[in-house]
Design an enzyme around this catalytic site. Structure first.
Site, PDB file in Angstrom:
ATOM      1  N   TYR A  14       0.838  -1.212   0.000  1.00 35.07           N
ATOM      2  CA  TYR A  14       0.000   0.000   0.000  1.00 35.07           C
ATOM      3  C   TYR A  14       0.869   1.257   0.000  1.00 35.07           C
ATOM      4  CZ  TYR A  14       0.904   0.277   5.010  1.00 35.07           C
ATOM      5  OH  TYR A  14       1.534   0.388   6.217  1.00 35.07           O
TER       6      TYR A  14
ATOM      7  N   THR B 143       8.557   2.605   7.647  1.00 31.23           N
ATOM      8  CA  THR B 143       8.690   3.206   8.979  1.00 31.23           C
ATOM      9  C   THR B 143       9.683   2.395   9.796  1.00 31.23           C
ATOM     10  OG1 THR B 143       6.396   3.947   8.880  1.00 31.23           O
ATOM     11  CG2 THR B 143       7.430   3.880  11.053  1.00 31.23           C
TER      12      THR B 143
ATOM     13  N   ARG C 271       3.754   8.823   4.308  1.00 34.27           N
ATOM     14  CA  ARG C 271       2.654   9.429   5.077  1.00 34.27           C
ATOM     15  C   ARG C 271       1.328   9.056   4.418  1.00 34.27           C
ATOM     16  NH1 ARG C 271       5.199  15.266   6.864  1.00 34.27           N
ATOM     17  NH2 ARG C 271       5.839  14.623   8.977  1.00 34.27           N
TER      18      ARG C 271
ATOM     19  N   LYS D 246       8.890  10.765  12.066  1.00 33.88           N
ATOM     20  CA  LYS D 246       7.862   9.804  11.652  1.00 33.88           C
ATOM     21  C   LYS D 246       7.272   9.081  12.871  1.00 33.88           C
ATOM     22  CE  LYS D 246       5.284   6.904   9.442  1.00 33.88           C
ATOM     23  NZ  LYS D 246       4.023   7.326   8.800  1.00 33.88           N
TER      24      LYS D 246
ATOM     25  N   ARG E 130      -0.136  11.214  18.193  1.00 35.66           N
ATOM     26  CA  ARG E 130      -1.567  10.928  17.981  1.00 35.66           C
ATOM     27  C   ARG E 130      -2.039   9.893  18.995  1.00 35.66           C
ATOM     28  NH1 ARG E 130      -5.353  12.027  14.323  1.00 35.66           N
ATOM     29  NH2 ARG E 130      -6.747  10.455  13.490  1.00 35.66           N
TER      30      ARG E 130
ATOM     31  N   GLY F 206      -6.541   0.996  16.464  1.00 35.05           N
ATOM     32  CA  GLY F 206      -5.994  -0.024  15.553  1.00 35.05           C
ATOM     33  C   GLY F 206      -5.205   0.634  14.433  1.00 35.05           C
TER      34      GLY F 206
ATOM     35  N   CYS G 225      -0.238   2.032  11.773  1.00 39.52           N
ATOM     36  CA  CYS G 225       0.758   3.031  12.210  1.00 39.52           C
ATOM     37  C   CYS G 225       0.646   3.376  13.685  1.00 39.52           C
ATOM     38  CB  CYS G 225       0.555   4.336  11.447  1.00 39.52           C
ATOM     39  SG  CYS G 225       0.595   4.167   9.695  1.00 39.52           S
TER      40      CYS G 225
ATOM     41  N   TYR H  21     -10.552  -1.561  11.487  1.00 39.77           N
ATOM     42  CA  TYR H  21      -9.983  -0.743  12.570  1.00 39.77           C
ATOM     43  C   TYR H  21     -10.430   0.708  12.431  1.00 39.77           C
ATOM     44  CZ  TYR H  21      -6.468   1.822   9.858  1.00 39.77           C
ATOM     45  OH  TYR H  21      -5.842   2.662   8.978  1.00 39.77           O
TER      46      TYR H  21
ATOM     47  N   ARG I 159     -18.352   3.802  19.864  1.00 44.66           N
ATOM     48  CA  ARG I 159     -17.927   4.917  18.994  1.00 44.66           C
ATOM     49  C   ARG I 159     -18.955   6.053  18.955  1.00 44.66           C
ATOM     50  NH1 ARG I 159     -12.446   4.220  18.202  1.00 44.66           N
ATOM     51  NH2 ARG I 159     -12.027   2.041  17.735  1.00 44.66           N
TER      52      ARG I 159
HETATM   53  N1  SAJ Z   1      -8.887   6.818  16.779  1.00 44.14           N
HETATM   54  C1  SAJ Z   1      -9.533   7.150  17.968  1.00 44.14           C
HETATM   55  N2  SAJ Z   1      -9.706   8.474  18.276  1.00 44.14           N
HETATM   56  C2  SAJ Z   1      -9.255   9.463  17.449  1.00 44.14           C
HETATM   57  C3  SAJ Z   1      -8.596   9.097  16.252  1.00 44.14           C
HETATM   58  C4  SAJ Z   1      -8.426   7.772  15.939  1.00 44.14           C
HETATM   59  O1  SAJ Z   1      -9.945   6.269  18.736  1.00 44.14           O
HETATM   60  O2  SAJ Z   1      -9.458  10.631  17.756  1.00 44.14           O
HETATM   61  C5  SAJ Z   1      -8.677   5.394  16.474  1.00 44.14           C
HETATM   62  C6  SAJ Z   1      -9.316   4.955  15.171  1.00 44.14           C
HETATM   63  O3  SAJ Z   1     -10.608   4.460  15.391  1.00 44.14           O
HETATM   64  C7  SAJ Z   1      -8.379   3.850  14.705  1.00 44.14           C
HETATM   65  C8  SAJ Z   1      -7.027   4.257  15.263  1.00 44.14           C
HETATM   66  O4  SAJ Z   1      -7.283   5.213  16.292  1.00 44.14           O
HETATM   67  O5  SAJ Z   1      -8.729   2.616  15.280  1.00 44.14           O
HETATM   68  C9  SAJ Z   1      -6.080   4.865  14.246  1.00 44.14           C
HETATM   69  O6  SAJ Z   1      -6.768   5.898  13.630  1.00 44.14           O
HETATM   70  P1  SAJ Z   1      -5.947   6.951  12.682  1.00 44.14           P
HETATM   71  O7  SAJ Z   1      -6.908   8.022  12.298  1.00 44.14           O
HETATM   72  O8  SAJ Z   1      -4.687   7.325  13.342  1.00 44.14           O
HETATM   73  O9  SAJ Z   1      -5.721   6.110  11.362  1.00 44.14           O
HETATM   74  P2  SAJ Z   1      -4.393   5.492  10.783  1.00 44.14           P
HETATM   75  O10 SAJ Z   1      -3.860   4.412  11.610  1.00 44.14           O
HETATM   76  O11 SAJ Z   1      -4.691   5.226   9.358  1.00 44.14           O
HETATM   77  O12 SAJ Z   1      -3.355   6.693  10.882  1.00 44.14           O
HETATM   78  C10 SAJ Z   1      -2.830   7.254   9.725  1.00 44.14           C
HETATM   79  C11 SAJ Z   1      -1.530   7.860  10.135  1.00 44.14           C
HETATM   80  N3  SAJ Z   1      -0.875   8.318   8.941  1.00 44.14           N
HETATM   81  C12 SAJ Z   1       0.417   7.961   8.740  1.00 44.14           C
HETATM   82  O13 SAJ Z   1       1.042   7.288   9.510  1.00 44.14           O
HETATM   83  C13 SAJ Z   1       1.026   8.436   7.496  1.00 44.14           C
HETATM   84  C14 SAJ Z   1      -1.765   9.022  11.083  1.00 44.14           C
HETATM   85  O14 SAJ Z   1      -0.524   9.687  11.318  1.00 44.14           O
HETATM   86  C15 SAJ Z   1      -2.734   9.997  10.487  1.00 44.14           C
HETATM   87  O15 SAJ Z   1      -2.954  11.049  11.427  1.00 44.14           O
HETATM   88  C16 SAJ Z   1      -4.050   9.277  10.231  1.00 44.14           C
HETATM   89  O16 SAJ Z   1      -3.760   8.231   9.253  1.00 44.14           O
HETATM   90  C17 SAJ Z   1      -5.083  10.234   9.636  1.00 44.14           C
HETATM   91  O17 SAJ Z   1      -5.038  11.415  10.053  1.00 44.14           O
HETATM   92  O18 SAJ Z   1      -5.916   9.755   8.855  1.00 44.14           O
END
Ligand code: SAJ
Length: 438
Positions: A22, A135, A169, A221, A228, A272, A275, A337, A417
């Site tokens: 991906y 990463t 990213r 990174k 987050r 989940g 990253c 996730y 949620r």
């Molecule tokens: N989640 C929460 N509360 C929040 C945000 C997320 O519980 O406020 C949960 C989501 O349900 C999920 C998990 O955290 O289970 C991860 O969510 P995520 O939005 O971080 O999604 P990811 O894992 O796809 O994170 C990616 C990351 N991007 C990269 O590593 C390049 C992250 O840094 C980005 O901030 C995120 O995408 C994004 O903003 O979409």
């Protein structure tokens, strides 16, 4: 260096992309579309054949990717190989292989990275540029990538080849657009490598290209995702506090975020993805022994504690309904996730289901984005003693609560949620317990 810079500017340089997942596949297609000759190296023969035939193996909705792949394959701009010999005439090699972190060990597995470096080395042309996008933990470029590439290529860094780290990213559902619009950090193992990599990415990135050193890039990174994870853990701890004092954490969050410079994240049923749950451990692994970190591991523990907390809410709700959880039929809504995706990497639903089954519940999983779980919602919920919402899919937000109530056998609704309205659910006779709103 000058020859390579010119070859990059003129797009004469051939690019090898190692790992067509991906991260690698969108990168390979994007450089091919930009006008470079690209060879994708994929060790999985079946996947290589599929991609070589212009068929995109990436699950989920990735706007434009399947069409772009078909175009660049059809135009002969992207070729796919399993043999590294096809890298020999490439003056740029970009590595985008998986770097998973062990659930128990919390240490990275660099097997795929080591294999890629060992196979690339003997096929690396003098004066080439090697870029890592995977990463990695801080200090990996210095301690693993550089020595392994010097050993397998027989050349010295900055004499025989240039080396840089440019962390991906990408985000599911936004692979192509993020590649074009996200700012990128370029960690050069030398200023020359940073400049070369910057010249290359300028062809496909419209946003900022910030050149720095490799260690800084590795820290950026892993830190951006640890940041987050900590933010989410804070929101989850406030949610647990609100539950215990009978307040609505989402209302608290809404009003907190009306205060300047606040950005409280969203409480939920767990963290989940590929990253956010893994990069904090990479950050700590790479800096081990330098600091006895407290906040980052604690945040991980809080977030990992959310699926068991959801199971405890289910047990509590069933108990209030006079149903022991042992033998109870529990319908779990959401296997992905992340909402509206079919990505299940490190999904919080997995530990939740394990916990419910350990407590003796009979679990049915529903998720419209997974063929194996995409039965009708009515079928999944009918006769259940407890419904647990784990993912905020649009399908669940649009579900009719009255219908849901008519399908269940025991009206217990656990909302991980904040998908449903507590008052409306209780009005219909549900025993409603939400994460952060109990
Ligand atoms: N989640 C929460 N509360 C929040 C945000 C997320 O519980 O406020 C949960 C989501 O349900 C999920 C998990 O955290 O289970 C991860 O969510 P995520 O939005 O971080 O999604 P990811 O894992 O796809 O994170 C990616 C990351 N991007 C990269 O590593 C390049 C992250 O840094 C980005 O901030 C995120 O995408 C994004 O903003 O979409």
């Amino acid at each position: 260096m000058d020859n390579l810079i010119q070859a990059i500017r003129d797009q004469k340089a051939k690019v090898a992309v190692i790992g067509l997942g991906y991260v690698g596949l969108p990168v390979a297609c994007t450089f091919a579309r930009a006008g470079f000759r690209v060879v994708g190296i994929e060790r999985d023969e079946e996947k290589a054949t599929q991609i070589g035939a212009g068929i995109c193996p990436i699950k989920g909705d990735e706007p434009g990717l399947a069409e772009l792949l078909t175009d660049v394959i059809g135009a002969g701009k992207l070729r796919v190989a399993t043999d590294y010999a096809d890298c020999q005439d490439a003056s740029i090699a970009l590595i985008a292989v998986e770097t998973p972190v062990g659930h128990q060990s919390r240490e990275p597995s660099y097997d795929a990275l080591r294999t890629a470096l060992q196979d690339l080395g003997p096929n690396l042309g003098r004066g080439s540029l090697v870029i890592i996008e995977s990463t990695i933990a801080p200090r990996t470029m210095e301690r693993i990538v550089k020595p392994l590439l010097e050993e397998t290529s027989g050349m010295k860094l900055d004499e025989g080849f240039y080396l840089a780290y440019c962390p991906e990213r990408v985000m599911p559902g936004k692979l192509l657009v993020n590649l074009r619009t996200c700012n990128r950090v370029i960690g050069g193992m030398s200023p020359e490598a940073g400049e070369l990599a910057s010249q290359l990415y300028r062809h496909i990135v419209e946003a900022d290209l910030d050149i720095t050193d490799a260690l800084t890039a590795e820290l950026v990174k892993t830190t951006e995702n640890a940041y987050r994870d900590v933010q989410i853990a804070f929101a989850n701890e406030i949610a647990l506090l609100c539950e215990n004092v009978g307040a609505d954490a989402y209302q608290v969050r809404r009003l907190v975020n009306k205060s300047p410079y606040r950005d409280m994240h969203v409480p939920g049923a767990g963290v989940g993805g590929h990253c956010t749950p893994k990069d904090p451990w990479l950050l700590l692994y790479g800096t081990a022994g330098r600091l006895d970190a407290k906040l980052i591991p604690t945040a991980r523990a809080i977030n990992d504690g959310m699926p068991p907390h959801v199971a405890a809410l289910a047990e509590e709700g069933l108990s209030e309904a006079g149903r022991p959880i042992k033998g109870a039929k529990v319908a779990v809504l959401g296997y992905a996730y992340l909402e509206n995706t079919s990505d299940d990497r490190n999904s919080p639903t997995v530990p939740l289901v394990d916990r419910l089954q350990a407590l003796g519940a009979k679990v049915t999983i529903h998720d419209p984005h997974f063929p194996q779980y995409s039965i009708e919602l009515e079928e999944a919920v009918t006769g259940s003693d407890c419904v647990v919402v784990m993912v905020a899919h649009d399908a669940y937000r649009a579900a009719d609560l009255t219908a849901l109530r008519s399908w269940v056998s025991t009206p217990v609704l656990i909302d991980g949620r904040n998908v449903f309205d507590k008052a409306a659910a209780r009005e219909l006779g549900f025993i409603y317990k939400g994460v952060g709103n109990r």
